[in-house]
Design a protein around this motif. Structure first.
Motif, short mmCIF file in Angstrom:
data_model
loop_
_atom_site.label_atom_id
_atom_site.label_comp_id
_atom_site.label_asym_id
_atom_site.label_seq_id
_atom_site.Cartn_x
_atom_site.Cartn_y
_atom_site.Cartn_z
N ILE A 193 62.37 62.09 10.83
CA ILE A 193 62.05 60.67 10.66
C ILE A 193 60.86 60.29 11.53
N ALA A 194 60.82 60.80 12.77
CA ALA A 194 59.71 60.47 13.68
C ALA A 194 58.38 61.00 13.13
N LYS A 195 58.38 62.20 12.59
CA LYS A 195 57.14 62.73 12.01
C LYS A 195 56.70 61.93 10.80
N GLY A 196 57.66 61.49 9.98
CA GLY A 196 57.30 60.69 8.82
C GLY A 196 56.77 59.32 9.19
N LEU A 197 57.38 58.66 10.19
CA LEU A 197 56.91 57.34 10.61
C LEU A 197 55.52 57.42 11.22
N ALA A 198 55.24 58.50 11.96
CA ALA A 198 53.91 58.67 12.53
C ALA A 198 52.86 58.86 11.44
N ALA A 199 53.26 59.44 10.30
CA ALA A 199 52.32 59.59 9.19
C ALA A 199 52.11 58.28 8.44
N HIS A 200 53.19 57.49 8.28
CA HIS A 200 53.06 56.22 7.57
C HIS A 200 52.32 55.19 8.41
N VAL A 201 52.66 55.11 9.69
CA VAL A 201 52.05 54.11 10.59
C VAL A 201 51.45 54.88 11.77
N PRO A 202 50.18 55.23 11.73
CA PRO A 202 49.58 56.01 12.83
C PRO A 202 49.57 55.29 14.17
N ASP A 203 49.71 53.96 14.16
CA ASP A 203 49.67 53.22 15.43
C ASP A 203 50.89 53.51 16.30
N VAL A 204 52.01 53.92 15.71
CA VAL A 204 53.23 54.16 16.48
C VAL A 204 53.35 55.61 16.90
N GLU A 205 52.35 56.43 16.61
CA GLU A 205 52.45 57.85 16.95
C GLU A 205 52.52 58.05 18.46
N MET A 206 51.74 57.29 19.22
CA MET A 206 51.76 57.45 20.68
C MET A 206 53.11 57.07 21.26
N ILE A 207 53.75 56.06 20.69
CA ILE A 207 55.09 55.65 21.18
C ILE A 207 56.09 56.78 20.95
N LEU A 208 56.06 57.36 19.77
CA LEU A 208 56.98 58.45 19.46
C LEU A 208 56.65 59.71 20.25
N ARG A 209 55.37 59.91 20.52
CA ARG A 209 54.99 61.10 21.28
C ARG A 209 55.46 61.00 22.72
N ARG A 210 55.31 59.82 23.32
CA ARG A 210 55.77 59.64 24.70
C ARG A 210 57.29 59.69 24.79
N SER A 211 57.96 59.34 23.72
CA SER A 211 59.43 59.42 23.71
C SER A 211 59.93 60.83 23.40
N LYS A 212 58.99 61.79 23.18
CA LYS A 212 59.33 63.19 22.92
C LYS A 212 60.17 63.34 21.66
N LEU A 213 59.78 62.59 20.62
CA LEU A 213 60.49 62.68 19.35
C LEU A 213 59.70 63.46 18.31
N ILE A 214 58.38 63.54 18.45
CA ILE A 214 57.57 64.26 17.47
C ILE A 214 57.63 65.76 17.74
N ARG A 215 57.65 66.13 19.00
CA ARG A 215 57.68 67.56 19.34
C ARG A 215 59.10 68.10 19.18
N ARG A 216 59.19 69.31 18.63
CA ARG A 216 60.50 69.91 18.43
C ARG A 216 61.15 70.27 19.75
N ASP A 217 62.43 70.00 19.87
CA ASP A 217 63.16 70.36 21.08
C ASP A 217 63.34 71.87 21.11
N PRO A 218 62.74 72.58 22.08
CA PRO A 218 62.79 74.05 22.04
C PRO A 218 64.08 74.66 22.57
N ARG A 219 64.98 73.84 23.07
CA ARG A 219 66.20 74.40 23.67
C ARG A 219 67.12 74.99 22.60
N MET A 220 67.61 76.19 22.88
CA MET A 220 68.49 76.88 21.96
C MET A 220 69.70 77.39 22.74
N VAL A 221 70.73 77.77 22.01
CA VAL A 221 71.93 78.31 22.64
C VAL A 221 71.62 79.72 23.14
N GLU A 222 71.93 79.97 24.39
CA GLU A 222 71.68 81.29 24.97
C GLU A 222 72.69 82.29 24.41
#
Length: 347
Positions: free
Chosen positions: A300-329
């Motif tokens: 959803i965050a990636k789609g909203l950043a594509a529809h409304v480019p002005d909110v991309e920085m807000i989502l980027r600072r909230s760490k929603l656009i970048r994939r969470d790299p944590r995995m189960v060990e």
């Protein structure tokens, strides 16, 4: 018996022994030969070893390829710098150097560069080579912007020897693919977290236009005669819509019974204030509820950043656009889980 007489007789040398000693002395001594008698005698030919001249003056250093490359790079930097000075392109002020368009370069790794130069490179030597290549690369950028294609192409031929073969693939790693829209304005993105993957379609909501006074009067006439005072035109508010989120064909509240999972899904809408502007349809597979909710939120965050480019920085600072790299060990051999050990019981 006279022992002294026997001893003296044995110490005396015989004439045969004296002749042998004299012949040995004559054999060891070199007879004298006058120089005049050797004028017409050819001297003994001697074998002369002709040593080949090394190809490079750095041959005896043990790293001829490395030092030859350093010399050639320094010469190239000197000639290019002199050419740019003659063209009045150097020295550049700081603001002009920052305004140069980026021209990325990917140099070979230390192992590949060692094979190219036929010498094992340490980290310090590798950094020295790359620093010289960086200076030459800056000169190429300046010549390219200045419009001197001949100088730029000459520097490019030198730098291509030290660049990776898969340069395009390396540069494309950090570049995010643009989100594509269909003919109806709908976007399609993929979100991931842990072992979960979600395919998310975001559909813009079409707002209903407010009815005109003529349409309102026409609809009121269908119900019979009404007092003219009651049919005075009023400002009708636009209908309020809410974002509808369907996950695997089920509403959000049914698919995620836990409030924490539902909050993570609608968090991109809360941060950007886009509630009621888009509808979401997602298909998610794999993992548990936490991973699936995070995957849907990522899409959803990636789609909203594509529809409304002005909110991309807000989502980027909230760490929603970048994939969470944590995995189960993964589980380890001999342990109960990844790090949990079995209880040791003394018997």
């Amino acid at each position: 018996m006279n022992l002294l007489g026997v001893g003296r007789s044995t110490l005396r040398t015989t004439p045969a022994v004296r002749n042998v000693q004299a012949s040995r002395a004559l054999a060891t001594t070199t007879p004298y030969v006058p120089p005049a008698s050797l004028e017409h005698v050819d001297p003994r030919p001697r074998r002369s070893r002709v040593k080949a001249k090394p190809e490079s003056p750095t041959f005896f250093t043990g790293r001829a390829g490395y030092y030859d490359s350093i010399d050639s790079l320094e010469n190239a930097i000197h000639h290019s710098q002199r050419a740019l000075k003659n063209l009045h392109l150097l020295p550049l002020p700081a603001f002009a150097k920052e305004a140069l368009p980026p021209l990325p370069a990917v140099w070979k790794t230390k192992e590949d560069l060692s094979n190219l130069l036929s010498a094992k490179l340490t980290t310090s030597r590798y950094r020295r080579v790359t620093s010289l290549l960086g200076q030459l690369h800056d000169h190429r950028r300046i010549a390219d912007v200045g419009g001197y294609s001949e100088l730029s192409s000459g520097l490019s031929t030198v730098l291509e020897l030290f660049e990776r073969d898969n340069k395009a693939a390396v540069l494309a790693r950090g570049v995010r693919k643009p989100v594509k829209f269909d003919e109806y304005g709908r976007s399609y993105t993929v979100g991931k977290r842990k072992e979960s993957a979600a395919r998310v379609w975001i559909v813009p909501v079409k707002q209903r236009a407010a009815p005109t006074p003529a349409e309102a009067q026409a609809t009121s006439s269908d119900f019979g005669a009404v007092d003219p005072i009651s049919i005075a035109p009023e400002k009708s508010a636009a209908p309020v819509t809410t974002t509808e989120i369907l996950i695997n064909g089920m509403p959000l509240s049914k698919y995620f019974p836990l409030p924490a999972d539902r909050e993570s899904v609608v968090r991109p809408f809360k941060l950007t204030g886009l509630f009621g502007a888009y509808n979401v349809f997602a298909i998610v597979r794999g993992g548990g509820t936490t991973g699936q909710s995070g995957a849907v939120a990522h899409g959803i965050a990636k789609g909203l950043a594509a529809h409304v480019p002005d909110v991309e920085m807000i989502l980027r600072r909230s760490k929603l656009i970048r994939r969470d790299p944590r995995m189960v060990e993964r589980k380890k051999t001999g342990l109960a889980k990844a790090r949990k050990r079995y209880a040791w019981v003394k018997r």
